[in-house]
Design a protein around this motif. Structure first.
Motif, PDB file in Angstrom:
ATOM      1  N   ARG A  66     -15.244  13.818 -50.620  1.00  0.00           N
ATOM      2  CA  ARG A  66     -16.711  13.871 -50.694  1.00  0.00           C
ATOM      3  C   ARG A  66     -17.281  13.325 -49.390  1.00  0.00           C
ATOM      4  NH1 ARG A  66     -20.856  10.469 -54.325  1.00  0.00           N
ATOM      5  NH2 ARG A  66     -22.596  11.919 -54.238  1.00  0.00           N
ATOM      6  N   VAL A  67     -17.723  14.216 -48.542  1.00  0.00           N
ATOM      7  CA  VAL A  67     -18.265  13.830 -47.244  1.00  0.00           C
ATOM      8  C   VAL A  67     -19.757  13.580 -47.403  1.00  0.00           C
ATOM      9  CG1 VAL A  67     -18.595  14.514 -44.842  1.00  0.00           C
ATOM     10  CG2 VAL A  67     -16.548  15.244 -46.083  1.00  0.00           C
ATOM     11  N   LEU A  68     -20.208  12.448 -46.905  1.00  0.00           N
ATOM     12  CA  LEU A  68     -21.621  12.102 -46.956  1.00  0.00           C
ATOM     13  C   LEU A  68     -22.240  12.358 -45.590  1.00  0.00           C
ATOM     14  CD1 LEU A  68     -21.136   8.756 -48.847  1.00  0.00           C
ATOM     15  CD2 LEU A  68     -21.853  10.944 -49.817  1.00  0.00           C
ATOM     16  N   VAL A  69     -23.361  13.049 -45.589  1.00  0.00           N
ATOM     17  CA  VAL A  69     -24.090  13.309 -44.359  1.00  0.00           C
ATOM     18  C   VAL A  69     -25.298  12.374 -44.384  1.00  0.00           C
ATOM     19  CG1 VAL A  69     -25.310  15.033 -42.998  1.00  0.00           C
ATOM     20  CG2 VAL A  69     -23.325  15.694 -44.365  1.00  0.00           C
ATOM     21  N   VAL A  70     -25.334  11.442 -43.449  1.00  0.00           N
ATOM     22  CA  VAL A  70     -26.328  10.372 -43.461  1.00  0.00           C
ATOM     23  C   VAL A  70     -27.116  10.385 -42.155  1.00  0.00           C
ATOM     24  CG1 VAL A  70     -26.645   7.877 -43.735  1.00  0.00           C
ATOM     25  CG2 VAL A  70     -24.640   8.983 -44.732  1.00  0.00           C
TER      26      VAL A  70
END
Length: 168
Positions: free
Chosen positions: A133-137
Motif C-alpha cells: 500500500r503506497v501512500l502518496v503524501v
C-alpha cells in the motif's frame, strides 16, 4: 465554563475524560481528518516506481526517513490516524511512503516486513512496514520527522519492493 478535569476526590467520568482528550487533540493539532494540504492518497504499487535513499534531517521529508502523517483507513478513507510512514521516494513536493505499524499481529503476514525498533516510536517497539500500500503524501501533509532509517534496513525494504512489486 465547562469543567475539563475532575477534582482529585472525584473519579473521572467517561464524558469528562473524552473532553480532556478532545482538548488535548486541539492543543497538539494531531489531525483526526485530513486537511486540504495534508491529503494522503493510498495508491496501489505500480511497476516503475524509483527507489532512492537520501535522508537529511533538514526539516524536509526525504527518502530514507520515517515521518509522521495522517493515513486514511482502507475501509473508510474519510477516517484515519496519525502514524509513522517510511518515505521511499520523492517527486517535487510529492512523497511516496509506506506505513508502519507496531501491531505484532503483522509478524509473518503477507505484504508486511519486520523492520525492527527505531527512534520513530517513543517506546522503541518493533515495527512492521506495509509493502503493498503506497501512500502518496504532499510534503505539507507531514507533521514531523521521526528518524532516519539505517541504510541496511532501507536496502532490505527496497530489495523486497523490487523483487515482489517491480520497483526500480
Amino acid at each position: 465554563m465547562e469543567r475539563l478535569r475532575p477534582r482529585s476526590d472525584e473519579p473521572p467520568s467517561a464524558l469528562t475524560m473524552e473532553r480532556v482528550r478532545v482538548r488535548w487533540r486541539r492543543r497538539t493539532r494531531i489531525p483526526t481528518q485530513p486537511t486540504a494540504r495534508a491529503t494522503v492518497l493510498a495508491a496501489p504499487p505500480t511497476r516503475g516506481r524509483h527507489l532512492v535513499y537520501a535522508p537529511k534531517l533538514d526539516g524536509q521529508a526525504d527518502p530514507g526517513e520515517v515521518v509522521w502523517t495522517w493515513v486514511p483507513f482502507e475501509e473508510d478513507p474519510h477516517r484515519g490516524k496519525d502514524r509513522p510512514v517510511l518515505v521511499v521516494g520523492r517527486d517535487g513536493a510529492t512523497l511516496a511512503g509506506l506505513m508502519l505499524s507496531t501491531n505484532s499481529r503483522r509478524d509473518g503476514q503477507p505484504h508486511w516486513y519486520a523492520l525492527g525498533a527505531g527512534a520513530w516510536d517513543g517506546k522503541r517497539r518493533p515495527s512492521w512496514v506495509r509493502l503493498d500500500r503506497v501512500l502518496v503524501v504532499h510534503e505539507d501533509g507531514i507533521r514531523r520527522e521521526g528518524a532516519i532509517l539505517e541504510r541496511r534496513r532501507f536496502d532490505a525494504v527496497a530489495a523486497l519492493l523490487r523483487k515482489k512489486y517491480g520497483w526500480n
